[in-house]
Design a protein around this motif. Structure first.
Motif: not given
Length: 305
Positions: A24-33
């Motif tokens: 019902v809701k989605k998104g993305q963000m950068p991966t921090i290592h």
């Protein structure tokens, strides 16, 4: 509702998922290592999503060898997570049940729940991306192996061994994955020609091939041959009903068409496999749930606990 999180080497995809599997809701963000910053970013994400929904738990799919208890024996390219128990780390921060599952295993589970494997008892799921991961379903159950390592198809060696150096140079990960394989091999080919016009991603390499660039077409042909050899080895070893291909590249129709073409050519040249084609040789098919499979499969695992 549940939170599904799919950790990748460059980006983290997430979604709020109902018990029906609907996102019902989605998104993305950068991966921090870096470890602590990574954990803080996941904690902040979960708490932010909790502001808009009542969350019952968090399902995480991630690269690497992952034990049942959530310990990350490896974590793909995120070296700082090697050896940590990601489940316990996050449960202590967010006070919710958390499950951590290998990304390819999660994708295979998702396909059994809502995808193309609903009627299959024995099948394989390959996630073709930075490397190649695999999920193995035998008699309707996920096969993990003795140490959680089953399905590391990318480690398979498929060519003559180099006399010295790292044998992984002839592994599926460095020959038939997208970033570690196709892009890597194209860069090596350009370097040998003294060129520095490196492409940003696989799509650009395919575009150069379509435009008639000889180097690109040579690398692309070898890439599909290497991936097909790996798939034929898996078919011969596991005798699955179906092999599903996941990862972002699988959404590309041209990629799937070329893979099927190359597979057909190689099967026809293999006397034993050629004879069994149409009888026992598993078909290759695009995974239905595409880039959402990891988070959906991890949530399904959590729901079943």
């Amino acid at each position: 509702m549940f939170i599904g999180i799919d950790v990748g080497g460059t980006a983290i995809k997430y979604g709020v998922i109902l018990r029906t599997g609907e996102i019902v809701k989605k998104g993305q963000m950068p991966t921090i290592h870096e470890k602590e910053n990574f954990l803080q970013s996941i904690e902040a994400l979960i708490k932010s999503l909790q502001q808009d929904a009542v969350i019952e738990g968090v399902g995480i799919s991630a690269p690497g060898i992952i034990q049942k208890d959530g310990t990350m024996t490896t974590a793909g390219s995120i070296k700082s997570l090697y050896g940590i128990n990601l489940k316990l780390e996050l449960e202590g921060r967010v006070k919710l049940p958390v499950i951590v599952e290998n990304d390819a295993n999660a994708a295979a589970i998702a396909e059994k729940w809502l995808g193309h494997a609903q009627t299959c008892e024995n099948y394989l799921c390959l996630v073709v991306g930075t490397g190649i991961g695999g999920g193995i379903i035998v008699n309707n159950r996920l096969y993990r192996g003795s140490h959680g390592m089953a399905g590391e198809f990318g480690w398979m060696l498929i060519d003559s061994l180099p006399e010295q150096g790292n044998l992984e140079s002839v592994s599926l990960n460095q020959r038939a994955a997208i970033v570690g394989g196709l892009c890597h091999q194209y860069q090596l080919a350009l370097q040998q020609l003294g060129r520095s016009d490196l492409p940003l991603d696989a799509i650009e390499i395919f575009q150069r091939g379509e435009q008639g660039e000889v180097v690109a077409n040579q690398v692309i042909a070898q890439f599909f041959q290497d991936l097909s050899v790996g798939l034929l080895n898996l078919i011969s070893t596991f005798d699955p009903e179906l092999i599903l291909i996941g990862g972002g590249i699988s959404e590309n129709d041209s990629f799937m068409a070329k893979l099927e073409e190359t597979m057909s050519q190689l099967k026809a040249r293999h006397e034993s496999i050629g004879y069994l084609e149409g009888r026992t040789i598993a078909p290759i098919q695009r995974a239905k749930l595409k880039n959402d499979a990891g988070m959906i499969g991890a949530v399904y695992q959590l729901m079943n606990q």
